[in-house]
Design a protein around this motif. Structure first.
Motif, PDB file in Angstrom:
ATOM      1  N   ASP A 194      26.269  67.360  88.356  1.00 34.55           N
ATOM      2  CA  ASP A 194      26.581  66.238  89.252  1.00 34.55           C
ATOM      3  C   ASP A 194      26.498  64.906  88.515  1.00 34.55           C
ATOM      4  O   ASP A 194      25.723  64.019  88.856  1.00 34.55           O
ATOM      5  CB  ASP A 194      25.646  66.259  90.462  1.00 34.55           C
ATOM      6  N   LYS A 195      27.290  64.790  87.488  1.00 31.46           N
ATOM      7  CA  LYS A 195      27.436  63.563  86.697  1.00 31.46           C
ATOM      8  C   LYS A 195      28.914  63.475  86.371  1.00 31.46           C
ATOM      9  O   LYS A 195      29.656  64.409  86.612  1.00 31.46           O
ATOM     10  CB  LYS A 195      26.605  63.640  85.414  1.00 31.46           C
ATOM     11  N   LYS A 196      29.357  62.408  85.797  1.00 33.23           N
ATOM     12  CA  LYS A 196      30.775  62.256  85.458  1.00 33.23           C
ATOM     13  C   LYS A 196      31.067  62.878  84.091  1.00 33.23           C
ATOM     14  O   LYS A 196      31.731  62.290  83.248  1.00 33.23           O
ATOM     15  CB  LYS A 196      31.167  60.774  85.448  1.00 33.23           C
ATOM     16  N   MET A 197      30.553  64.098  83.880  1.00 34.55           N
ATOM     17  CA  MET A 197      30.786  64.786  82.624  1.00 34.55           C
ATOM     18  C   MET A 197      30.972  66.272  82.869  1.00 34.55           C
ATOM     19  O   MET A 197      30.591  66.791  83.916  1.00 34.55           O
ATOM     20  CB  MET A 197      29.639  64.560  81.649  1.00 34.55           C
ATOM     21  N   ILE A 198      31.589  66.898  81.882  1.00 30.94           N
ATOM     22  CA  ILE A 198      31.776  68.341  81.905  1.00 30.94           C
ATOM     23  C   ILE A 198      31.193  68.880  80.606  1.00 30.94           C
ATOM     24  O   ILE A 198      31.672  68.536  79.516  1.00 30.94           O
ATOM     25  CB  ILE A 198      33.274  68.719  81.991  1.00 30.94           C
ATOM     26  N   HIS A 199      30.135  69.675  80.711  1.00 29.46           N
ATOM     27  CA  HIS A 199      29.609  70.313  79.508  1.00 29.46           C
ATOM     28  C   HIS A 199      30.535  71.453  79.137  1.00 29.46           C
ATOM     29  O   HIS A 199      31.065  72.153  80.007  1.00 29.46           O
ATOM     30  CB  HIS A 199      28.181  70.827  79.736  1.00 29.46           C
ATOM     31  N   VAL A 200      30.755  71.620  77.847  1.00 32.96           N
ATOM     32  CA  VAL A 200      31.672  72.637  77.353  1.00 32.96           C
ATOM     33  C   VAL A 200      31.008  73.486  76.278  1.00 32.96           C
ATOM     34  O   VAL A 200      30.098  73.032  75.568  1.00 32.96           O
ATOM     35  CB  VAL A 200      32.956  72.002  76.772  1.00 32.96           C
ATOM     36  N   ARG A 201      31.472  74.709  76.189  1.00 29.80           N
ATOM     37  CA  ARG A 201      31.074  75.621  75.120  1.00 29.80           C
ATOM     38  C   ARG A 201      32.287  76.473  74.808  1.00 29.80           C
ATOM     39  O   ARG A 201      32.916  77.011  75.720  1.00 29.80           O
ATOM     40  CB  ARG A 201      29.915  76.510  75.550  1.00 29.80           C
ATOM     41  N   SER A 202      32.647  76.563  73.541  1.00 22.87           N
ATOM     42  CA  SER A 202      33.772  77.374  73.114  1.00 22.87           C
ATOM     43  C   SER A 202      33.301  78.204  71.934  1.00 22.87           C
ATOM     44  O   SER A 202      32.854  77.653  70.923  1.00 22.87           O
ATOM     45  CB  SER A 202      34.954  76.484  72.721  1.00 22.87           C
TER      46      SER A 202
END
Length: 142
Positions: A104-112
């Motif tokens: 619930d923040k203006k970010m998207i955590h990513v993992r590739s």
């Protein structure tokens, strides 16, 4: 593809995927994984999170559109705050698991991360940067 099937390059879905206590899985020691939740001093694995304007739902819909328009991508799981997609290489059918976590923040955590092998020649990092650019382009259009 037949070659991919012969060599079994897809591998098995890792059992540690998903969000656990607000965290995506750690990257292995190999250089074929990037994560926005890795230590920022870890130049091999750290990549900045994606950012967005508007609502989490709008950002999730944008990522959905990007994935739907990308070749050889299958969305494996989707929830209101998480997407797991498989990206398959064109030649040998190698599979990379790409995860998006929307706290619930203006970010998207990513993992590739690559399922198999040791080095990916920077493919996972390039993929996330391409997705970042596509998300930014969509936000400018909206």
């Amino acid at each position: 593809m037949i070659l991919g099937s012969i060599f079994g390059c897809s591998g098995k879905i890792p059992s540690n995927l998903g969000v656990n206590n607000g965290r995506l899985a750690h990257c292995p020691d190999s250089p074929n994984c990037v994560s926005s939740q890795a230590d920022q001093q870890d130049e091999k694995h750290y990549i900045g999170p994606l950012t967005y304007h508007g609502t989490k739902e709008t950002a999730l819909a944008s990522i959905d559109r990007i994935l739907a328009s990308s070749p050889r991508v299958t969305v494996v799981e989707q929830r209101k705050d998480y997407i797991h997609a498989e990206f398959k290489s064109a030649i040998m059918g190698f599979v990379d698991d790409v995860e998006f976590y929307f706290p619930d923040k203006k970010m998207i955590h990513v993992r590739s991360a690559s399922r198999l092998g040791y080095s990916d020649l920077g493919a996972n990092r390039k993929r996330i940067e391409r997705l970042r650019n596509l998300l930014n382009e969509q936000q400018q259009e909206d």
